[in-house]
Scaffold this motif. Structure first.
Motif, PDB file in Angstrom:
ATOM      1  N   LYS A  10     -49.040  27.849 -22.175  1.00 47.80           N
ATOM      2  CA  LYS A  10     -49.459  29.071 -22.865  1.00 47.80           C
ATOM      3  C   LYS A  10     -48.664  30.231 -22.276  1.00 47.80           C
ATOM      4  O   LYS A  10     -48.607  30.407 -21.054  1.00 47.80           O
ATOM      5  N   ALA A  11     -48.062  31.014 -23.169  1.00 44.40           N
ATOM      6  CA  ALA A  11     -47.223  32.130 -22.731  1.00 44.40           C
ATOM      7  C   ALA A  11     -48.057  33.317 -22.275  1.00 44.40           C
ATOM      8  O   ALA A  11     -49.193  33.517 -22.711  1.00 44.40           O
ATOM      9  N   ARG A  15     -45.087  37.153 -24.794  1.00 43.04           N
ATOM     10  CA  ARG A  15     -43.890  36.431 -24.344  1.00 43.04           C
ATOM     11  C   ARG A  15     -43.703  35.093 -25.062  1.00 43.04           C
ATOM     12  O   ARG A  15     -42.911  34.267 -24.641  1.00 43.04           O
ATOM     13  N   GLY A  16     -44.446  34.867 -26.151  1.00 40.98           N
ATOM     14  CA  GLY A  16     -44.386  33.584 -26.848  1.00 40.98           C
ATOM     15  C   GLY A  16     -43.001  33.210 -27.347  1.00 40.98           C
ATOM     16  O   GLY A  16     -42.568  32.072 -27.187  1.00 40.98           O
ATOM     17  N   ALA A  17     -42.295  34.142 -27.961  1.00 39.40           N
ATOM     18  CA  ALA A  17     -40.949  33.853 -28.479  1.00 39.40           C
ATOM     19  C   ALA A  17     -39.993  33.493 -27.345  1.00 39.40           C
ATOM     20  O   ALA A  17     -39.186  32.562 -27.480  1.00 39.40           O
ATOM     21  N   LEU A  20     -40.866  29.969 -26.099  1.00 42.19           N
ATOM     22  CA  LEU A  20     -40.401  28.970 -27.057  1.00 42.19           C
ATOM     23  C   LEU A  20     -38.901  28.734 -26.902  1.00 42.19           C
ATOM     24  O   LEU A  20     -38.446  27.587 -26.855  1.00 42.19           O
ATOM     25  N   ARG A  41     -45.316  24.864 -31.850  1.00 41.78           N
ATOM     26  CA  ARG A  41     -46.005  26.059 -31.358  1.00 41.78           C
ATOM     27  C   ARG A  41     -47.355  26.158 -32.048  1.00 41.78           C
ATOM     28  O   ARG A  41     -47.581  25.575 -33.106  1.00 41.78           O
ATOM     29  N   GLN A  44     -51.952  31.762 -30.229  1.00 41.42           N
ATOM     30  CA  GLN A  44     -52.118  32.211 -28.843  1.00 41.42           C
ATOM     31  C   GLN A  44     -50.886  31.888 -28.002  1.00 41.42           C
ATOM     32  O   GLN A  44     -50.970  31.705 -26.797  1.00 41.42           O
ATOM     33  N   ASP A  45     -49.726  31.836 -28.663  1.00 39.97           N
ATOM     34  CA  ASP A  45     -48.435  31.629 -27.968  1.00 39.97           C
ATOM     35  C   ASP A  45     -48.409  30.381 -27.106  1.00 39.97           C
ATOM     36  O   ASP A  45     -47.943  30.396 -25.965  1.00 39.97           O
ATOM     37  N   ARG A  46     -48.912  29.272 -27.647  1.00 38.46           N
ATOM     38  CA  ARG A  46     -48.825  27.987 -26.951  1.00 38.46           C
ATOM     39  C   ARG A  46     -47.606  27.228 -27.447  1.00 38.46           C
ATOM     40  O   ARG A  46     -47.271  27.274 -28.624  1.00 38.46           O
TER      41      ARG A  46
END
Length: 87
Positions: A10-11, A15-17, A20, A41, A44-46
């Motif tokens: 989890k980001a 910061r998810g992008a 990834l 993905r 929740q940016d996982r």
């Protein structure tokens, strides 16, 4: 036998992008090529990376490292599964 390695993170907020892209890059840099690799993905940016290997369950296989701490909301979770049927 086919073994699947699963790596999920989890980001940190916003910061998810970046996470990834980090996972995409690192999964391509593994020292050996898996039979297959998939990058997924979720909300929740996982980020989830699954690699499949032609190897015994307990084989020594290359795994993704931990991302830089500033990209993470929590440390990676890692699982190993063996294939029992293909449908």
């Amino acid at each position: 036998m086919t073994v699947a390695l699963m790596w999920e993170v989890k980001a940190a907020p916003g910061r998810g992008a970046e996470l990834l892209e980090w996972a995409r890059s690192r999964s391509r840099e593994l020292p050996d090529a898996p039979l297959r690799r998939e990058l997924l993905r979720a909300p929740q940016d996982r980020v989830l990376v699954i690699t499949w290997w032609d190897a015994p369950y307990d084989a020594e296989l290359p795994e993704l490292p931990s991302p830089p701490p500033d990209l993470l909301a929590r440390p990676p979770h890692r699982w190993r599964f063996e294939s029992v049927t293909a449908e």
